[in-house]
Design a protein around this motif. Structure first.
Motif, mmCIF file in Angstrom:
data_model
loop_
_atom_site.group_PDB
_atom_site.id
_atom_site.type_symbol
_atom_site.label_atom_id
_atom_site.label_comp_id
_atom_site.label_asym_id
_atom_site.label_seq_id
_atom_site.Cartn_x
_atom_site.Cartn_y
_atom_site.Cartn_z
ATOM 1 N N UNK A 87 0.805 -1.218 0.000
ATOM 2 C CA UNK A 87 0.000 0.000 0.000
ATOM 3 C C UNK A 87 0.843 1.275 0.000
ATOM 4 N N UNK A 88 2.121 1.173 0.301
ATOM 5 C CA UNK A 88 2.994 2.351 0.230
ATOM 6 C C UNK A 88 3.245 2.747 -1.224
ATOM 7 N N UNK A 89 3.208 1.778 -2.133
ATOM 8 C CA UNK A 89 3.410 2.039 -3.558
ATOM 9 C C UNK A 89 2.097 2.265 -4.295
ATOM 10 N N UNK A 90 0.993 1.848 -3.708
ATOM 11 C CA UNK A 90 -0.318 1.898 -4.363
ATOM 12 C C UNK A 90 -0.772 3.338 -4.608
ATOM 13 N N UNK A 91 -1.290 3.610 -5.808
ATOM 14 C CA UNK A 91 -1.786 4.943 -6.162
ATOM 15 C C UNK A 91 -3.311 5.021 -6.130
ATOM 16 N N UNK A 92 -3.960 3.944 -5.693
ATOM 17 C CA UNK A 92 -5.429 3.879 -5.589
ATOM 18 C C UNK A 92 -6.110 4.031 -6.949
ATOM 19 N N UNK A 93 -5.455 3.556 -8.010
ATOM 20 C CA UNK A 93 -5.987 3.734 -9.362
ATOM 21 C C UNK A 93 -7.191 2.842 -9.655
ATOM 22 N N UNK A 94 -7.283 1.708 -8.972
ATOM 23 C CA UNK A 94 -8.418 0.812 -9.163
ATOM 24 C C UNK A 94 -8.289 -0.175 -10.309
ATOM 25 N N UNK A 137 -2.049 -8.402 -10.447
ATOM 26 C CA UNK A 137 -0.620 -8.084 -10.393
ATOM 27 C C UNK A 137 -0.089 -7.713 -11.777
ATOM 28 N N UNK A 138 -0.558 -8.399 -12.780
ATOM 29 C CA UNK A 138 -0.122 -8.125 -14.154
ATOM 30 C C UNK A 138 -0.585 -6.752 -14.626
ATOM 31 N N UNK A 139 -1.789 -6.349 -14.255
ATOM 32 C CA UNK A 139 -2.367 -5.091 -14.729
ATOM 33 C C UNK A 139 -1.997 -3.876 -13.878
ATOM 34 N N UNK A 140 -1.435 -4.082 -12.708
ATOM 35 C CA UNK A 140 -1.100 -2.960 -11.825
ATOM 36 C C UNK A 140 -0.023 -2.085 -12.471
ATOM 37 N N UNK A 141 -0.317 -0.800 -12.724
ATOM 38 C CA UNK A 141 0.652 0.047 -13.422
ATOM 39 C C UNK A 141 1.885 0.424 -12.597
ATOM 40 N N UNK A 142 1.811 0.286 -11.270
ATOM 41 C CA UNK A 142 2.961 0.630 -10.434
ATOM 42 C C UNK A 142 3.585 -0.599 -9.774
ATOM 43 N N UNK A 143 3.144 -1.771 -10.168
ATOM 44 C CA UNK A 143 3.680 -3.047 -9.654
ATOM 45 C C UNK A 143 3.664 -3.131 -8.134
#
Length: 97
Positions: free
Chosen positions: A42-49, A82-88
């Motif tokens: 969650x520290x890397x997560x941008x909440x993009x959905x 995991x594959x679709x997450x733009x910030x990994x």
């Protein structure tokens, strides 16, 4: 049972409790046969959905802080999130780790 193949036809299969009532899919725990599970940093997560949008089983729900959390009760561990997450920020780990 078909003599040539030894495979039962669908008419010969016994009905289980899980399919006797229409609309009960939400009651069925489908994450039991998962071997990998997604873990979010969650520290890397941008909440993009994007995890929510691409998840075929709709296991992601937005929490009060705007982050998307997995419901492991239904997650099958396919890894699409995991594959679709733009910030990994989602990593697939072995179940039990």
């Amino acid at each position: 049972m078909a003599k040539e193949t030894g495979i039962m036809s669908w008419k010969e299969l016994e009905l289980g409790n899980s399919i006797t009532r229409p609309g009960n899919a939400g009651e069925l725990k489908t994450g039991d046969w998962r071997s990998m599970r997604p873990v979010t940093d969650y520290e890397k997560c941008t909440k993009c959905g994007q995890c929510y949008i691409f998840c075929p089983d709709m296991v992601y729900k937005k929490n009060a802080e705007g982050y998307y959390e997995q419901n492991y009760y239904y997650c099958k561990g396919c890894g699409i999130c995991a594959h679709e997450c733009p910030v990994s920020c989602i990593a697939m780990v072995q179940e039990g780790d």
